[in-house]
Design a protein around this motif. Structure first.
Motif, PDB file in Angstrom:
ATOM      1  N   THR A  56       0.840  -1.192   0.000  1.00  0.00           N
ATOM      2  CA  THR A  56       0.000   0.000   0.000  1.00  0.00           C
ATOM      3  C   THR A  56       0.875   1.242   0.000  1.00  0.00           C
ATOM      4  O   THR A  56       1.782   1.370   0.821  1.00  0.00           O
ATOM      5  CB  THR A  56      -0.914   0.022   1.241  1.00  0.00           C
ATOM      6  OG1 THR A  56      -1.615  -1.219   1.325  1.00  0.00           O
ATOM      7  CG2 THR A  56      -1.914   1.162   1.159  1.00  0.00           C
ATOM      8  N   CYS A  82       5.878  -2.103   4.017  1.00  0.00           N
ATOM      9  CA  CYS A  82       4.618  -1.485   3.586  1.00  0.00           C
ATOM     10  C   CYS A  82       3.633  -1.451   4.753  1.00  0.00           C
ATOM     11  O   CYS A  82       3.656  -2.346   5.602  1.00  0.00           O
ATOM     12  CB  CYS A  82       4.015  -2.272   2.432  1.00  0.00           C
ATOM     13  SG  CYS A  82       5.069  -2.272   0.957  1.00  0.00           S
ATOM     14  N   PRO A  83       2.774  -0.433   4.825  1.00  0.00           N
ATOM     15  CA  PRO A  83       2.607   0.628   3.829  1.00  0.00           C
ATOM     16  C   PRO A  83       3.786   1.598   3.791  1.00  0.00           C
ATOM     17  O   PRO A  83       4.520   1.741   4.769  1.00  0.00           O
ATOM     18  CB  PRO A  83       1.338   1.346   4.294  1.00  0.00           C
ATOM     19  CG  PRO A  83       1.308   1.119   5.779  1.00  0.00           C
ATOM     20  CD  PRO A  83       1.864  -0.261   5.976  1.00  0.00           C
TER      21      PRO A  83
END
Length: 331
Positions: free
Chosen positions: A160, A202-203
């Motif tokens: 993300t 991530c994010p």
């Protein structure tokens, strides 16, 4: 002396000078996260459209913000300055850092109506503003997740890409995407739920910087060559750095076309629709920033006049894929 003063006044009017008794319009202020972002420039265009259609109004829409979207303190200072300006009749703010903006409103104790635009305060601080005007960000994130899940129904690995870690709108989108992918509500990270796992690192938070976004995606792909998807919570890597994005994602076009790789992204700004047409994204879920800027002055006037205003006021979404790019944007 009276005769001389009268002659001076008449001469000034004949030269086009404003008379001393001219009134400055009351300002309906819009404070955005940063003036360097094309998304916010679309809000400004809506604001100016309202001004052109309401030239005889006692109010004017006034658009401002820090030079850069990374300047959270600058936005807070501008907000404080605008709230203390006696010519400000009402104000709409897009909080880059929701807690910081909430504290600024609290410390300023404004007597004028304050609303949020594009991004909201947290639920705990919602009482500080009269209404929120903009996107249903949770629904937006869910739609992004639905497109990714449709392309990769068995799940996979995902990263993300987010903007500011304290921006409530971005956090809501990411939550909506995770909920759609997994069929579960409220997961802060994905570790196999619904078949989806968020890879290490991530994010990624990029502070709305397009170049940083593309670099982050490049780094993640280098570390995870078998990555299955990106969920991009704002269009920054695409509208902020379109050619670097093309260079990075171009080699994946065949995988995107066959649904072996999926990219779901927010916004339909700048080159984003062209990138969709080129097959370099699975789907775009776009906001309507021009409409936000155009509607905000009227909502602020209603608040000033004590008229009932819904909370929230949603402006809708546009959905674009390679097959729908010619008709996907609401006109």
């Amino acid at each position: 002396m009276k005769k001389v003063a009268l002659l001076v006044a008449v001469a000034a009017l004949s030269l086009g000078a404003a008379p001393a008794f001219a009134q400055t319009k009351k300002q309906l202020v819009i404070v955005v996260k940063g003036l360097d972002n094309p998304f916010f420039e679309a809000i400004n265009q809506g604001c100016q459209k309202w001004n052109s259609e309401n030239a005889d109004s006692e109010y004017e829409c006034f658009y401002t913000g820090p030079a850069s979207t990374s300047d959270e303190a600058g936005e807070a200072q501008i907000l404080q300055d605008m709230l203390s300006n006696p010519n400000t009749a009402a104000l709409a703010v897009s909080p880059s850092n929701a807690p910081l903006i909430a504290n600024t409103i609290k410390s300023s104790a404004p007597t004028i109506p304050v609303m949020t635009l594009d991004a909201d305060l947290s639920k705990a601080d919602a009482g500080l503003r009269r209404t929120y005007l903009g996107t249903d960000n949770y629904v937006m994130g869910r739609k992004i997740g639905e497109y990714i899940k449709a392309a990769k129904p068995d799940g996979g690995t995902i990263c993300t890409i987010e903007g500011n870690a304290a921006a409530d709108n971005i956090l809501q989108r990411a939550q909506g995407m995770r909920d759609a992918l997994t069929g579960q509500d409220g997961l802060a990270a994905l570790a196999g739920e619904g078949g989806w796992t968020e890879v290490a690192g991530c994010p990624v938070f990029t502070n709305d910087d397009g170049a940083k976004g593309v670099q982050a995606m490049s780094d993640i792909l280098a570390a995870n060559p078998d990555l299955d998807a990106f969920g991009i919570m704002g269009g920054w890597p695409m509208f902020g750095a379109p050619q670097p994005y093309r260079d990075l994602i171009g080699p994946l076009a065949d995988r995107i076309a066959s649904n072996d790789f999926a990219i779901g992204a927010a916004d339909t700004i700048g080159d984003q629709v062209a990138l969709a047409k080129e097959g370099l994204v699975t789907a775009l879920v776009g906001q309507r920033p021009f409409e936000m800027g155009y509607l905000a002055p009227s909502v602020m006037i209603d608040l000033i006049e004590g008229k009932p205003v819904a909370d929230p006021v949603f402006t809708g979404l546009d959905e674009c894929t390679k097959d729908t790019v010619d008709t996907c944007i609401q006109k």
